[in-house]
Design a protein around this motif. Structure first.
Motif, PDB file in Angstrom:
ATOM      1  N   VAL A 223      -9.624   2.647   5.498  1.00  9.18           N
ATOM      2  CA  VAL A 223      -8.578   3.465   4.897  1.00  9.18           C
ATOM      3  C   VAL A 223      -9.181   4.646   4.144  1.00  9.18           C
ATOM      4  O   VAL A 223      -8.797   5.792   4.367  1.00  9.18           O
ATOM      5  CB  VAL A 223      -7.701   2.620   3.952  1.00  9.18           C
ATOM      6  N   LEU A 252      -1.395   1.560   8.200  1.00  8.87           N
ATOM      7  CA  LEU A 252      -1.399   2.336   6.971  1.00  8.87           C
ATOM      8  C   LEU A 252      -1.634   3.818   7.223  1.00  8.87           C
ATOM      9  O   LEU A 252      -2.227   4.219   8.226  1.00  8.87           O
ATOM     10  CB  LEU A 252      -2.495   1.813   6.024  1.00  8.87           C
ATOM     11  N   THR A 254      -3.025   7.260   4.846  1.00  8.34           N
ATOM     12  CA  THR A 254      -3.658   7.682   3.589  1.00  8.34           C
ATOM     13  C   THR A 254      -3.535   9.188   3.445  1.00  8.34           C
ATOM     14  O   THR A 254      -3.605   9.933   4.422  1.00  8.34           O
ATOM     15  CB  THR A 254      -5.150   7.302   3.544  1.00  8.34           C
ATOM     16  N   MET A 275      -2.160   4.900  -0.380  1.00  3.96           N
ATOM     17  CA  MET A 275      -1.889   4.292   0.922  1.00  3.96           C
ATOM     18  C   MET A 275      -0.400   3.981   1.035  1.00  3.96           C
ATOM     19  O   MET A 275       0.246   3.639   0.055  1.00  3.96           O
ATOM     20  CB  MET A 275      -2.706   3.006   1.104  1.00  3.96           C
ATOM     21  N   LEU A 277       2.592   2.231   3.991  1.00 10.65           N
ATOM     22  CA  LEU A 277       2.830   1.599   5.302  1.00 10.65           C
ATOM     23  C   LEU A 277       3.402   2.614   6.279  1.00 10.65           C
ATOM     24  O   LEU A 277       4.054   3.592   5.893  1.00 10.65           O
ATOM     25  CB  LEU A 277       3.805   0.445   5.168  1.00 10.65           C
ATOM     26  N   VAL A 318       1.814  -0.107  -1.539  1.00 11.64           N
ATOM     27  CA  VAL A 318       0.642  -0.917  -1.188  1.00 11.64           C
ATOM     28  C   VAL A 318      -0.171  -1.175  -2.448  1.00 11.64           C
ATOM     29  O   VAL A 318      -0.636  -0.241  -3.113  1.00 11.64           O
ATOM     30  CB  VAL A 318      -0.221  -0.210  -0.130  1.00 11.64           C
ATOM     31  N   HIS A 321      -5.412  -3.729   0.211  1.00 16.53           N
ATOM     32  CA  HIS A 321      -5.491  -3.891   1.658  1.00 16.53           C
ATOM     33  C   HIS A 321      -6.836  -4.506   2.003  1.00 16.53           C
ATOM     34  O   HIS A 321      -7.881  -4.056   1.519  1.00 16.53           O
ATOM     35  CB  HIS A 321      -5.332  -2.541   2.354  1.00 16.53           C
ATOM     36  N   VAL A 328      -2.051  -7.024   3.981  1.00 19.71           N
ATOM     37  CA  VAL A 328      -1.616  -5.962   3.084  1.00 19.71           C
ATOM     38  C   VAL A 328      -0.708  -6.576   2.031  1.00 19.71           C
ATOM     39  O   VAL A 328       0.263  -7.274   2.365  1.00 19.71           O
ATOM     40  CB  VAL A 328      -0.861  -4.846   3.837  1.00 19.71           C
TER      41      VAL A 328
END
Length: 379
Positions: A223, A252, A254, A275, A277, A318, A321, A328
């Motif tokens: 991520v 995810l 970012t 982050m 979803l 989030v 993760h 998550v």
């Protein structure tokens, strides 16, 4: 009592003064007889001359004769004029003063050479950082702890370089030295001291500017990335301005978070990647949270009295993760109206290698420490 004068005999090897000599003495001192005119009269029995026994003619010596020149004369030393002495003294003084002055000059030159060597070493180190050559900088100053990992050149090259690098002061004390440097980063101006030591006649720096970075939620390398390089927790980064890569995967997304590393260990660097979803998964997580709330209300010990007016379309946040485990952890808010009271639900999603959810787990409304149980299945 006898009044006769005693007779004296001259020692051997000597003769009485001659009459001629006495006459010359009288002529040289004419007042002597006049000053003592009655001497002979007061002493009528005094003899005017005392004669010694005659000596052989060969031993006779005329005391009035000039000494004969001798061939065995001692050589006379050359006279030292006062000017010669003065010049010699000045030359000696100049030479005596010049020796310590020369030594001091050599010492100053050697000290200046050591300072220049340390300064050049610091300049090379800072130039490598500015130019994005992390490997070269690490070769000059390895990390302080074994096992530390420094980000590769690509990460440093992608950063906004530091600016205004200056070397302020270099101090050398035997085999130890220090150099003060300053530069500008996104956090402002940084001034730090680099230590150096001399080993086997060569100087080397011992202070590294590679600083550890704390990444929120470890093992999220898929991520938080820079230039395609995963940022693991405690990864070492050199000073500069960094921006996280914007990523979008099956699970995810970012955003491009920005942060600054100044090389000063007193200012910790912590990264909190933003982050979220993927939209479809965020919608599914809201529905799971709402169903779990409805099921909770039916139980007598549920902290929530009713689900009337609750809205589960506020998305999901989030918390952490774990990419390796495919998990998550989420927080899903359930709100009542636009500005109404909110209830938060804990939701955990497990997914496979393709990002497809395999299991949902839900908590109770408003509780964060309780155990999670399987969420109600979607109808």
């Amino acid at each position: 009592m006898s009044t006769a004068m005693p007779e004296f005999e001259m020692p051997a090897g000597e003769r009485a003064p001659t009459s001629a000599a006495l006459d010359r003495t009288a002529q040289q001192h004419p007042g002597t007889a006049q000053r003592h005119p009655g001497t002979a009269q007061r002493h009528p029995g005094t003899a005017p001359h005392v004669q010694a026994p005659p000596r052989p003619a060969s031993d006779a010596t005329d005391l009035t004769a000039e000494p004969e020149a001798s061939d065995d004369r001692v050589a006379q030393r050359p006279r030292l004029v006062w000017r010669h002495l003065l010049v010699a003294g000045l030359v000696g003084a100049l030479l005596g003063a010049g020796i310590p002055a020369t030594v001091q000059g050599l010492e100053r030159a050697a000290a200046a050479g050591e300072v220049d060597a340390v300064r050049a070493l610091a300049d090379d180190y800072m130039r490598a950082i500015v130019e994005g050559r992390a490997a070269d900088a690490t070769a000059m100053v390895p990390p302080g702890s074994a096992g530390d990992e420094v980000a590769p050149d690509a990460v440093l090259a992608a950063a906004a370089p530091i600016e205004g690098v200056k070397t302020w002061q270099v101090q050398v004390d035997g085999d130890a030295a220090s150099v003060a440097i300053s530069f500008r980063t996104g956090r402002g101006s940084t001034r730090i001291l680099l230590d150096a030591e001399r080993v086997d006649g060569a100087w080397r720096l011992v202070t590294s500017l590679a600083e550890p970075v704390s990444v929120f939620a470890s093992q999220q390398g898929d991520v938080a990335m820079i230039a395609g390089t995963p940022l693991i927790d405690r990864l070492l980064l050199y000073p500069g301005g960094y921006t996280l890569d914007e990523t979008s995967g099956p699970v995810l997304r970012t955003a491009g978070e920005r942060f600054t590393v100044d090389g000063d260990p007193r200012t910790a660097v912590e990264i909190f990647p933003t982050m979220s979803l993927e939209p479809a998964l965020a919608t599914a997580a809201g529905e799971m949270a709402f169903r779990a709330a409805v099921e909770c209300v039916a139980a007598p010990d549920c902290p929530l009295q009713s689900t009337d007016g609750l809205d589960a379309n506020q998305g999901a946040y989030v918390l952490w993760h774990d990419g390796a485990a495919g998990t998550v952890q989420l927080v899903v808010p359930l709100t009542s109206g636009v500005r109404g009271p909110a209830v938060e639900m804990q939701v955990r999603m497990h997914y496979d290698a393709e990002g497809v959810p395999t299991r949902w787990e839900c908590g109770r409304p408003g509780e964060y420490e309780g155990a999670l149980t399987p969420c109600p299945a979607l109808g």
